[in-house]
Structure formats: C-alpha cells, structure tokens
Design an enzyme around this catalytic site. Structure first.
Site, PDB file in Angstrom:
ATOM      1  CG  HIS A 123      -2.215  -1.239   1.124  1.00 15.43           C
ATOM      2  ND1 HIS A 123      -3.102  -1.081   0.292  1.00 15.43           N
ATOM      3  CD2 HIS A 123      -1.871  -2.557   1.157  1.00 15.43           C
ATOM      4  CE1 HIS A 123      -3.766  -1.504   0.775  1.00 15.43           C
ATOM      5  NE2 HIS A 123      -3.334  -2.610   1.087  1.00 15.43           N
TER       6      HIS A 123
ATOM      7  CG  ASP B   8      -3.298  -4.139   5.056  1.00 13.56           C
ATOM      8  OD1 ASP B   8      -2.790  -3.056   4.909  1.00 13.56           O
ATOM      9  OD2 ASP B   8      -4.193  -4.053   3.715  1.00 13.56           O
ATOM     10  CD  GLU B   9      -5.798  -5.905   0.751  1.00 17.08           C
ATOM     11  OE1 GLU B   9      -6.703  -6.113   1.263  1.00 17.08           O
ATOM     12  OE2 GLU B   9      -5.605  -4.666   0.673  1.00 17.08           O
ATOM     13  CB  VAL B  10       2.242  -7.963   1.792  1.00  9.85           C
ATOM     14  CG1 VAL B  10       4.212  -7.631   1.684  1.00  9.85           C
ATOM     15  CG2 VAL B  10       1.968  -6.817   2.888  1.00  9.85           C
TER      16      VAL B  10
END
Length: 526
Positions: free
Chosen positions: A266, A319-321
């Site tokens: 992100h 998160d969401e790597v």
C-alpha cells in the site's frame, strides 16, 4: 406514490410506533445508553443564561477545555433557534457545576472517562451536578446533558423533561474507534473536524487516520519533503501545522488521533517523490525490502509523527503484501539469496524492523491481522493486532497473549453499503472469548470508513448512524445492550434525527447506508 415497504422500514415503523412527541414518552432517549440511569417526571426549564461553575474542582481548566465544551453544548441545545421565551418563576435550571478530581488534562490511552451526572428538582439555585475523575469524563457528561435538553416551540425555551435525573456512566472498552481514509479521496480539514465533533456525540474516542496509501501521499513530512509529491494535487495536502491543528482540536474534545502508514504494501505513492523506494520502475510495490533507504524513510516519518501524534499507538498496516515484485526484481532476488530468505522471511523482516523503529520513537504498534496470521509468535509483545478478516482471529490473538482491536469487515466496514445498522449494533467484540483475562486483551473496536467510494460529499451519511450503532456496543455494558436491535430502533432513530438537527447529514435508518428518505414523513419514521 404507493410503493411496497421494505422489511427494515416496516420494523422501524413497528418499533417507533406513535412516540413522536418526546414529552409524552417514558423512554430514556439517550445514546449510547448509560451504565446506570434513573429519572422522574418533572419538567424543568433551562435558563437562557445558564452558566457553568467549578466549585470544589481540582481541575483549573487553564486550556479552556471545559469552558469551550460547555459553550458548544449550550449552542447544541439551542439548535440555532431563538430562545426568546419568558423564564418561569420556578423550576429553572440556572447552572451546571462541574467537579473534576484530577488536575491533569493530558489525553492518554486508558484515561478515566467515567462520570456522574445529576439533575435535581429541588434546591436553590437549581443546578445540575457533574462529577468526574478527569476532564474527559466531564466532557462525556456534558454531551449526555445536552441530550436531556431540547428546544420547545410552545415555551420557546430549552426544556429538560423527566427530572430528577441520576446517571452514573463509564465506558465498556477504552478504545472506541472510527477510521477515515484520506488517500483514496482527500478530505478537507473542515470535514475531518466535523467528523471529530460528531464522534463526541456518540462517545467514540479514537480517530484512526489512514493518511496515506498506494493512491496518494497527502501529508507533509519535513524529514523527506518530496514524499507529498505523491499527493493527488497541490491543493489536496495537509501541512504539518494542519495535522497539529487536527490533533489539538480532537484532544480538546476527548478524541485521540492515531496515524497510520501502511507498510510495506500500500505504498506505491511514496516512490513518486523518491523512486528508489520502488523495487523497479516497472514493479513499484511493496517497498524495497533490500534498500536501507526504505527504513530510513520510515524512521523519518515516525520521527516527524512523534512530534505531532501523541497517542500511545501508531498503526503500521502490514496487510495485503504482494511479494511478487521482490522475487521478480534481480537486485532484491539477489539480496534474498544472500540473506538466505524467502519472501515470507522478508515480509516478516520488514514488519519487525518497522516495529522496532516505531518503538524507538515511543510508540506501541498496531498491525493488521495478516502479520499475526503469518508470524504472530515473532511480533513484539506490545503489538496490538487489528482483526479485519476472519471472525476467529480475535480469540486466537488474545489466547496468544496479545492485545486486539476488532473491525471485522462483514459487520464494521462502513464502505460495505449493504451492512445494516442492525449488524453494526449486534456485532460483539468478545464473541467466543470467555476467559476474563483474555477479554481484557480486547481493548475495543473500530468502524472503518474506507475512502474508495466516498469523499467530502457523502462521508457523513455513510458513517452515520451506523457508526453510532457500533458506538453503543463499545460504550454500554453488555447486560444493558438489546439482543434484538428492533428494541433500540426508536432510540437510535431519535439520535439520528438529533444529528440531523445538529447539522450532520446522518442517513435514515431504514435501508442501507446513504439511502435517501423513503417518502414524506417525520424524521423518526425515515
């Protein structure tokens, strides 16, 4: 035009019934419901010149926190009406005396927010009495007091019904949060401040400011001034002075501001100003794990943050790597091989190194749940795990001895427009956690207003009243919460109407978030 009523609208009608005129009901129309409350049947009139005193208080109010809040509360009670009636000779409440026992006025996590509020019907002069350990408990008491009062169009005075009142109140959880996202769409400072004001009405106390993300980097970082080159435009930015102003504004209202930088994923916008943060020109996310400059920038950001954001916690995301850029970029692939790491090892390395940087600046760290799911036993023991995906994660987190915040997306994500207020109300942070010691590790919950599909034009009606439904879950003792949300529909409808009267664009209860009023009718029946 005749149309079929939706089920939720029918339920709202049934619950609200005919109790439109507040003066003829015996309901306690406070939101959130206090811990202990009793009342009588006497009508009082509030003096047009009502004053606040602090006799017996240990708190000096040098910053004017109480004084300013009291004036705002009086303005809220007037609702911009001309209070031009004639005060009667009796039953006039002339003042509010506030006794605060602690002289401290620094807003810290876990500060005592309890208060006692009494409104008598006898005595001279007739005064309401507030007693609190800290000024921040007193602020909550004033908000409760404001909900007892209303403008009466017959007397043209502010009236207070069902006196005497005796209220003793304390929050269930110390962390009661609302996330706003200023990366997906920029939110002007005035909008953020209005969100903060509205949070105080329902006793939410943490503004989680998700400042930056892949799409934009709108905040000034003096240590690395090119970072905000990643903003959408030159006008969609926040200066350091803006951030300081927002934090002070919130603190003076009893609201903490927690900043988030989401790393290592992100973070696409970071490289606009500093391209070496990208793995390569063609693969730009997550941040380059092999480059010490990545951690130097994180250190600079958190160093600057520590001068602005004084809250105990900082949120580091995690998160969401998607690690495909790391394995697909030759110099990072070589670094991984040289350090005998796979991408899972590198992900852990990045999160843990970032945690150490934050801790060096005096913060406790909050990370999204993926970090716990992947390497929970390696996280710093001061880590707070932010649950957003799976319902069974919070019990696992506290069983491991770590603290937890609950924001499960199926219930407490405000950007899910099909998530009803009933679901917000009934979502229980301690579900499947029975051990009292583990229950204490759940420090609270947070509703999340992700910004992909909202901006300044519709943020209020997307947040409210659903966030208020969660606010009662986080404030009120569990034994006083209704198992059936239909039992609180009338009270929440009144609170939503109160928000409208205070200039907040809270959406109708019937239907989903942002639904327009169904048809002509009084506010409480929308």
């Amino acid at each position: 035009m005749a149309r079929a009523l939706s089920l939720s609208l029918l339920l709202a009608f049934l619950a609200i019934g005919s109790c439109i005129a507040i003066e003829v009901t015996d309901h306690i129309d406070l939101w959130p419901m206090p811990t202990l409350v009793s009342h009588g049947t006497q009508r009082l009139y509030v003096s047009k010149d009502i004053t606040m005193s602090m006799e017996g208080s240990s708190y000096s109010d040098e910053k004017g926190i109480l004084k300013d809040t009291f004036q705002r509360v009086v303005d809220l009670m007037k609702l911009n009406h001309a209070v031009d009636g004639v005060n009667p000779s009796s039953f006039v409440l002339t003042g509010v005396n506030v006794v605060v026992h602690s002289p401290e006025d620094e807003l810290k996590f876990g500060v005592d927010e309890s208060y006692n509020l009494s409104v008598p019907t006898t005595g001279y002069p007739l005064q309401a009495q507030i007693e609190a350990q800290t000024v921040f408990g007193a602020l909550h008491a004033l908000q409760t007091f404001s909900q007892l009062c209303y403008f009466d169009f017959t007397s043209r005075l502010i009236e207070l019904i069902s006196a005497p009142w005796t209220i003793s109140d304390t929050p269930r959880f110390p962390y009661r949060g609302l996330l706003i996202d200023t990366s997906r769409h920029y939110l002007p400072v005035t909008v953020i401040k209005k969100v903060i004001d509205t949070m105080t009405y329902s006793k939410l106390n943490v503004l989680h400011w998700h400042i930056v993300d892949a799409q934009s980097f709108p905040i000034e970082i003096p240590s690395y001034p090119k970072l905000w080159n990643g903003s959408y435009s030159f006008s969609e930015r926040y200066t350091t002075s803006d951030a300081i102003d927002i934090v002070r504004y919130a603190e003076n209202r009893g609201v903490n501001v927690m900043a988030e930088i989401d790393v290592p994923g992100h973070a696409l916008s970071w490289g606009v100003g500093y391209p070496s943060l990208w793995p390569s020109d063609s693969c730009k996310e997550p941040l380059d794990v092999s480059n010490n400059f990545s951690f130097g920038v994180i250190d600079g950001i958190l160093s600057d943050f520590s001068k602005v954001f004084k809250f105990k916690f900082v949120h580091l995301g995690g998160d969401e790597v998607n690690t495909s850029c790391w394995t697909g970029t030759p110099h990072i692939k070589k670094w991984l091989d040289d350090n005998h790491m796979n991408v899972s090892d590198a992900y852990r390395y990045f999160v843990l190194r970032s945690q150490k940087i934050a801790i060096s600046h005096g913060y406790d760290v909050i990370n999204w749940e993926e970090t716990f799911n992947n390497f929970g036993d390696k996280l710093d023991r001061r880590t707070v795990v932010h649950n957003w995906l799976e319902a069974d994660v919070a019990p696992k987190v506290v069983a491991a001895g770590l603290r937890c915040i609950v924001s499960n997306q199926d219930k407490w994500y405000l950007d899910h427009l099909d998530a009803t207020w009933e679901g917000f109300y009934t979502n229980e942070p301690l579900k499947d956690i029975d051990d009292p010691d583990q229950q204490r590790l759940v420090i609270g919950g947070e509703v999340c207003m992700w910004g992909e599909q909202i901006d300044a034009s519709d943020i209020e009606q997307t947040i409210w009243p659903r966030a208020a439904a969660a606010a009662e879950r986080l404030w009120t003792p569990i034994e006083k919460l209704a198992e059936d949300p239909r039992l609180v529909t009338s009270r929440l409808a009144r609170f939503r109407c109160l928000l409208n009267q205070r200039g907040v664009a809270a959406a109708p209860l019937a239907g989903y978030g942002r639904t327009a009023p169904y048809e002509p009718g009084p506010c409480v029946r929308q």
